[in-house]
Design a protein around this motif. Structure first.
Motif, PDB file in Angstrom:
ATOM      1  N   TRP A 133      15.492  24.469  80.234  1.00 55.20           N
ATOM      2  CA  TRP A 133      14.991  25.835  80.388  1.00 55.20           C
ATOM      3  C   TRP A 133      15.531  26.397  81.703  1.00 55.20           C
ATOM      4  CZ3 TRP A 133      12.611  29.939  78.389  1.00 55.20           C
ATOM      5  CH2 TRP A 133      11.988  30.841  79.252  1.00 55.20           C
ATOM      6  N   ILE A 134      16.086  27.605  81.632  1.00 54.16           N
ATOM      7  CA  ILE A 134      16.539  28.300  82.833  1.00 54.16           C
ATOM      8  C   ILE A 134      15.796  29.642  82.825  1.00 54.16           C
ATOM      9  CG2 ILE A 134      18.544  29.357  83.987  1.00 54.16           C
ATOM     10  CD1 ILE A 134      20.254  27.091  82.834  1.00 54.16           C
ATOM     11  N   GLU A 135      15.309  30.052  83.969  1.00 59.40           N
ATOM     12  CA  GLU A 135      14.365  31.179  83.989  1.00 59.40           C
ATOM     13  C   GLU A 135      14.875  32.452  83.334  1.00 59.40           C
ATOM     14  OE1 GLU A 135      12.141  31.716  87.636  1.00 59.40           O
ATOM     15  OE2 GLU A 135      12.248  29.563  87.951  1.00 59.40           O
ATOM     16  N   SER A 136      16.183  32.706  83.406  1.00 57.87           N
ATOM     17  CA  SER A 136      16.685  33.941  82.781  1.00 57.87           C
ATOM     18  C   SER A 136      16.539  33.903  81.256  1.00 57.87           C
ATOM     19  CB  SER A 136      18.145  34.204  83.174  1.00 57.87           C
ATOM     20  OG  SER A 136      18.989  33.180  82.685  1.00 57.87           O
ATOM     21  N   ASP A 137      16.296  32.723  80.667  1.00 53.85           N
ATOM     22  CA  ASP A 137      16.088  32.620  79.220  1.00 53.85           C
ATOM     23  C   ASP A 137      14.902  33.482  78.775  1.00 53.85           C
ATOM     24  OD1 ASP A 137      18.109  30.724  79.225  1.00 53.85           O
ATOM     25  OD2 ASP A 137      16.754  29.000  78.999  1.00 53.85           O
ATOM     26  N   PHE A 138      13.942  33.630  79.673  1.00 50.12           N
ATOM     27  CA  PHE A 138      12.697  34.337  79.352  1.00 50.12           C
ATOM     28  C   PHE A 138      12.944  35.758  78.865  1.00 50.12           C
ATOM     29  CE2 PHE A 138       8.793  36.606  80.721  1.00 50.12           C
ATOM     30  CZ  PHE A 138       7.859  35.854  80.027  1.00 50.12           C
ATOM     31  N   PHE A 139      14.018  36.386  79.353  1.00 43.40           N
ATOM     32  CA  PHE A 139      14.246  37.802  79.038  1.00 43.40           C
ATOM     33  C   PHE A 139      15.270  38.009  77.933  1.00 43.40           C
ATOM     34  CE2 PHE A 139      12.491  37.753  83.305  1.00 43.40           C
ATOM     35  CZ  PHE A 139      11.410  38.592  83.107  1.00 43.40           C
ATOM     36  N   GLN A 140      15.620  36.945  77.228  1.00 42.11           N
ATOM     37  CA  GLN A 140      16.580  37.061  76.137  1.00 42.11           C
ATOM     38  C   GLN A 140      15.871  37.152  74.783  1.00 42.11           C
ATOM     39  OE1 GLN A 140      19.953  37.306  76.119  1.00 42.11           O
ATOM     40  NE2 GLN A 140      20.058  37.346  78.360  1.00 42.11           N
ATOM     41  N   GLY A 141      16.575  37.656  73.797  1.00 43.19           N
ATOM     42  CA  GLY A 141      16.059  37.699  72.421  1.00 43.19           C
ATOM     43  C   GLY A 141      14.979  38.753  72.239  1.00 43.19           C
ATOM     44  N   GLU A 142      14.337  38.698  71.085  1.00 44.46           N
ATOM     45  CA  GLU A 142      13.320  39.712  70.732  1.00 44.46           C
ATOM     46  C   GLU A 142      12.119  39.645  71.678  1.00 44.46           C
ATOM     47  OE1 GLU A 142      13.383  42.296  68.570  1.00 44.46           O
ATOM     48  OE2 GLU A 142      15.484  41.719  68.488  1.00 44.46           O
ATOM     49  N   LYS A 143      11.688  38.424  71.994  1.00 43.47           N
ATOM     50  CA  LYS A 143      10.547  38.264  72.901  1.00 43.47           C
ATOM     51  C   LYS A 143      10.911  38.821  74.280  1.00 43.47           C
ATOM     52  CE  LYS A 143       7.673  34.697  74.946  1.00 43.47           C
ATOM     53  NZ  LYS A 143       8.229  34.846  76.283  1.00 43.47           N
ATOM     54  N   GLY A 144      12.133  38.538  74.702  1.00 46.12           N
ATOM     55  CA  GLY A 144      12.592  39.017  76.000  1.00 46.12           C
ATOM     56  C   GLY A 144      12.600  40.530  76.094  1.00 46.12           C
ATOM     57  N   LYS A 145      12.914  41.176  74.971  1.00 44.71           N
ATOM     58  CA  LYS A 145      12.930  42.644  74.948  1.00 44.71           C
ATOM     59  C   LYS A 145      11.528  43.172  75.270  1.00 44.71           C
ATOM     60  CE  LYS A 145      15.496  44.248  71.528  1.00 44.71           C
ATOM     61  NZ  LYS A 145      15.747  44.672  70.131  1.00 44.71           N
ATOM     62  N   VAL A 146      10.522  42.521  74.703  1.00 46.83           N
ATOM     63  CA  VAL A 146       9.130  42.914  74.958  1.00 46.83           C
ATOM     64  C   VAL A 146       8.789  42.676  76.429  1.00 46.83           C
ATOM     65  CG1 VAL A 146       6.717  42.399  74.374  1.00 46.83           C
ATOM     66  CG2 VAL A 146       8.472  42.398  72.587  1.00 46.83           C
ATOM     67  N   GLU A 147       9.198  41.518  76.949  1.00 47.10           N
ATOM     68  CA  GLU A 147       8.899  41.189  78.353  1.00 47.10           C
ATOM     69  C   GLU A 147       9.595  42.162  79.302  1.00 47.10           C
ATOM     70  OE1 GLU A 147       6.592  39.192  79.172  1.00 47.10           O
ATOM     71  OE2 GLU A 147       6.323  38.335  77.182  1.00 47.10           O
ATOM     72  N   ARG A 148      10.818  42.544  78.980  1.00 45.04           N
ATOM     73  CA  ARG A 148      11.548  43.483  79.851  1.00 45.04           C
ATOM     74  C   ARG A 148      10.855  44.841  79.870  1.00 45.04           C
ATOM     75  NH1 ARG A 148      15.952  41.606  76.952  1.00 45.04           N
ATOM     76  NH2 ARG A 148      16.481  43.635  76.134  1.00 45.04           N
ATOM     77  N   ALA A 149      10.318  45.224  78.724  1.00 46.40           N
ATOM     78  CA  ALA A 149       9.632  46.520  78.644  1.00 46.40           C
ATOM     79  C   ALA A 149       8.357  46.519  79.494  1.00 46.40           C
ATOM     80  CB  ALA A 149       9.300  46.840  77.190  1.00 46.40           C
ATOM     81  N   LYS A 150       7.713  45.335  79.623  1.00 46.53           N
ATOM     82  CA  LYS A 150       6.469  45.229  80.408  1.00 46.53           C
ATOM     83  C   LYS A 150       6.754  45.237  81.908  1.00 46.53           C
ATOM     84  CE  LYS A 150       4.287  41.809  77.496  1.00 46.53           C
ATOM     85  NZ  LYS A 150       3.845  40.422  77.605  1.00 46.53           N
ATOM     86  N   ALA A 151       7.938  44.713  82.283  1.00 42.15           N
ATOM     87  CA  ALA A 151       8.244  44.499  83.712  1.00 42.15           C
ATOM     88  C   ALA A 151       8.429  45.825  84.447  1.00 42.15           C
ATOM     89  CB  ALA A 151       9.469  43.632  83.870  1.00 42.15           C
TER      90      ALA A 151
END
Ligand code: FES
Length: 151
Positions: A133-151
């Motif tokens: 796991w590398i931290e930038s993985d968190f913002f990739q893919g469909e889930k990441g799109k949601v997380e980016r919108a929250k940030a």
């Protein structure tokens, strides 16, 4: 829950060398992963497109040399990320020193870095095969799109 497939290990054609040099920064989506291809001082780099801290768009970041490493500076909160290794760099004082001075330290690899190759004027990117796991993985893919919108 989103199923994550491991990267295929196949190099993807991302463009003609001359075009990528002229563009300096190019955004591509490979196997569902958003990456940024950078040409800087005659070298190509490929990094996850969204900053490991809170999903900032690295495409708009300045590049500086810090502690001998070329780093992209995230425009959101100015985190420094080395382009070659994906290390997060920060400056701090060591309070155990008699006269603490601010120095650069590494937080370790935080941003996923991909492999760029060239052949006959064509440029290819192979996604990182590192299974950790590398931290930038968190913002990739469909889930990441949601997380980016929250940030
Ligand atoms: Fe990049 Fe905060 S999102 S530094």
């Amino acid at each position: 829950m989103e199923e994550k497939m491991p990267p295929t290990g196949v190099p993807h054609f991302v463009g003609k060398k001359e075009e990528l040099i002229e563009a300096k920064r190019s955004f591509r989506t490979l196997e569902g992963r958003d990456i940024l291809i950078i040409h800087h001082q005659s070298v190509f780099y490929a990094v996850d497109s969204y900053c490991y801290h809170a999903g900032g768009q690295l495409q708009n970041g300045d590049i500086e040399e810090i502690a001998g490493k070329l780093c992209i500076i995230c425009p959101n909160h100015k985190y420094k990320i080395s382009l070659a290794e994906g290390e997060g760099l920060y400056k701090a004082r060591d309070p155990t020193e008699e006269k603490p001075v601010r120095r650069w330290y590494s937080k370790g690899v935080k941003q996923r870095i991909h492999t760029v190759t060239e052949s006959n004027g064509d440029v290819y990117v192979m996604l990182s095969q590192c299974s950790n796991w590398i931290e930038s993985d968190f913002f990739q893919g469909e889930k990441g799109k949601v997380e980016r919108a929250k940030a």
